[in-house]
Design a protein around this motif. Structure first.
Motif, mmCIF file in Angstrom:
data_model
loop_
_atom_site.group_PDB
_atom_site.id
_atom_site.type_symbol
_atom_site.label_atom_id
_atom_site.label_comp_id
_atom_site.label_asym_id
_atom_site.label_seq_id
_atom_site.Cartn_x
_atom_site.Cartn_y
_atom_site.Cartn_z
ATOM 1 N N ALA A 1 6.733 -14.881 12.119
ATOM 2 C CA ALA A 1 6.573 -13.496 12.565
ATOM 3 C C ALA A 1 5.601 -13.420 13.738
ATOM 4 N N ASP A 2 5.871 -12.492 14.657
ATOM 5 C CA ASP A 2 5.047 -12.341 15.860
ATOM 6 C C ASP A 2 3.917 -11.337 15.681
ATOM 7 N N VAL A 3 4.151 -10.316 14.869
ATOM 8 C CA VAL A 3 3.186 -9.232 14.628
ATOM 9 C C VAL A 3 3.181 -8.959 13.132
ATOM 10 N N LEU A 4 2.042 -8.518 12.596
ATOM 11 C CA LEU A 4 1.907 -8.272 11.166
ATOM 12 C C LEU A 4 1.486 -6.825 10.931
ATOM 13 N N TYR A 5 1.895 -6.285 9.762
ATOM 14 C CA TYR A 5 1.749 -4.845 9.546
ATOM 15 C C TYR A 5 1.713 -4.584 8.044
ATOM 16 N N ALA A 6 0.715 -3.835 7.603
ATOM 17 C CA ALA A 6 0.633 -3.407 6.200
ATOM 18 C C ALA A 6 0.467 -1.895 6.189
ATOM 19 N N PRO A 7 1.559 -1.151 6.330
ATOM 20 C CA PRO A 7 1.438 0.306 6.402
ATOM 21 C C PRO A 7 0.837 0.882 5.130
ATOM 22 N N GLY A 8 0.078 1.950 5.305
ATOM 23 C CA GLY A 8 -0.553 2.610 4.166
ATOM 24 C C GLY A 8 -2.020 2.278 3.986
ATOM 25 N N MET A 9 -2.526 1.271 4.687
ATOM 26 C CA MET A 9 -3.941 0.934 4.575
ATOM 27 C C MET A 9 -4.790 2.005 5.262
ATOM 28 N N ARG A 10 -5.876 2.433 4.576
ATOM 29 C CA ARG A 10 -6.750 3.466 5.108
ATOM 30 C C ARG A 10 -8.208 3.014 5.207
ATOM 31 N N ASP A 11 -8.592 2.009 4.439
ATOM 32 C CA ASP A 11 -9.990 1.595 4.385
ATOM 33 C C ASP A 11 -10.304 0.697 5.571
ATOM 34 N N LEU A 12 -11.273 1.116 6.389
ATOM 35 C CA LEU A 12 -11.562 0.390 7.622
ATOM 36 C C LEU A 12 -12.044 -1.025 7.341
ATOM 37 N N ASP A 13 -12.849 -1.212 6.319
ATOM 38 C CA ASP A 13 -13.331 -2.557 5.997
ATOM 39 C C ASP A 13 -12.169 -3.468 5.602
ATOM 40 N N TYR B 1 0.810 -1.217 0.000
ATOM 41 C CA TYR B 1 0.000 0.000 0.000
ATOM 42 C C TYR B 1 0.847 1.272 0.000
ATOM 43 N N LEU B 2 2.116 1.166 0.321
ATOM 44 C CA LEU B 2 2.991 2.331 0.263
ATOM 45 C C LEU B 2 3.538 2.568 -1.137
ATOM 46 N N TYR B 3 3.356 1.594 -2.015
ATOM 47 C CA TYR B 3 3.962 1.676 -3.356
ATOM 48 C C TYR B 3 2.931 1.429 -4.449
ATOM 49 N N ASP B 4 1.741 2.009 -4.256
ATOM 50 C CA ASP B 4 0.689 1.991 -5.284
ATOM 51 C C ASP B 4 0.309 0.580 -5.712
ATOM 52 N N ARG B 5 0.317 -0.346 -4.747
ATOM 53 C CA ARG B 5 -0.121 -1.721 -5.020
ATOM 54 C C ARG B 5 -1.198 -2.073 -4.000
ATOM 55 N N ALA B 6 -2.343 -1.406 -4.102
ATOM 56 C CA ALA B 6 -3.422 -1.599 -3.130
ATOM 57 C C ALA B 6 -4.153 -2.905 -3.411
ATOM 58 N N ASP B 7 -3.459 -3.988 -3.200
ATOM 59 C CA ASP B 7 -3.957 -5.337 -3.493
ATOM 60 C C ASP B 7 -4.174 -6.052 -2.170
ATOM 61 N N LEU B 8 -5.403 -6.042 -1.678
ATOM 62 C CA LEU B 8 -5.682 -6.622 -0.372
ATOM 63 C C LEU B 8 -5.406 -8.105 -0.352
#
Length: 261
Positions: free
Chosen positions: A169-181, A147-154
């Motif tokens: 991995a212990d924790v997961l993170y997808a920075p740049g996501m804005r859509d609550l759903d 999502y930080l590099y114009d690849r908004a592919d859920l």
């Protein structure tokens, strides 16, 4: 401290983990009652007069260790993509971070090349696995950077994070996501705590909690807020005004409280 850090991640009651940028900001935030802090690659680079991505592995690890000492709290280090091209160097980064006494750190699937920004999924997963095998007790956050590099592919983002959790991995993170759903869907589709970066125009803390988010961070926002205050004070001076003195009180008081004793 490391195991205590992971226990702070509660889906629906998220850990608020602001990103400090130097020892002073870490002390102030710790004195305000936050249970853990993070570094910020963009914020730390800015304090050195550099752009994001222009900090070395040794500098980033030393910075996170210094904030750990200053705050007396678990620190999640922004270790970018491990500062490494090879699996051996990935392992070296996370072993070094653990040896330095850092509670937690992240690894992202950004290649470092904006023309071809994302490692393919298999290579990214192997890099996470190499970090896991070397990290000791360090809590590892694996990041999918789509999502930080114009690849908004859920779908691809979820698949990547599922692979990263299987790699340890212990924790997961997808920075740049804005859509609550989309964020809520991500939280349902993985079996590890999810971190979300607060963004302008994105969901607020209460909404993210309801979506099942377990940790919330702010990236470089606090550092650039501080720079906004610097610019405002400098504008006063350029205009021949000393109005900046009127705004000293809260910041000075917070720093004095954080450093007393």
């Amino acid at each position: 401290m490391t195991s205590d850090f992971l226990s702070l991640h509660r889906p629906g009651d998220p850990l608020l983990m602001p990103n400090a940028f130097d020892a002073g900001s870490a002390k102030v935030l710790a004195s305000m009652g936050f249970a853990a802090l993070a570094t910020t690659s963009s914020g730390f680079a800015a304090t050195l007069g550099r752009r994001d991505g222009e900090v070395s592995r040794d500098e980033a690890i030393a910075h996170a260790a210094a904030l750990t000492e200053a705050a007396g709290l678990p620190i999640n280090a922004d270790l970018e993509n491990g500062f490494a091209a090879t699996l051996e160097d990935v392992a070296h980064t996370y072993a070094s971070a653990h040896t330095a006494g850092i509670a937690a750190g992240s690894i992202e699937d950004f290649t470092g090349d904006k023309a071809d920004p994302i490692f393919d999924a298999a290579a990214a997963t192997e890099r996470v696995r190499a970090a896991v095998e070397a990290k000791g007790e360090l809590t590892l956050t694996a990041r999918a950077e789509n999502y930080l590099y114009d690849r908004a592919d859920l779908a691809d983002t979820i698949a990547r994070l599922q692979s990263f959790q299987e790699a340890g991995a212990d924790v997961l993170y997808a920075p740049g996501m804005r859509d609550l759903d989309e964020i809520a869907t991500l939280c349902r589709e993985v079996d590890r705590p999810v971190n979300v970066l607060l963004l302008p125009g994105g969901p607020e803390v209460a909404q993210l909690a309801e979506a099942g988010v377990a940790r919330i961070s702010v990236g470089g926002a606090f550092l650039f807020n501080a720079y906004a205050g610097l610019v405002e004070a400098a504008d006063d001076l350029l205009a021949g005004s000393t109005a900046y003195f009127d705004r000293l009180g809260p910041g000075r008081a917070a720093f004095d409280r954080a450093t007393e004793g």
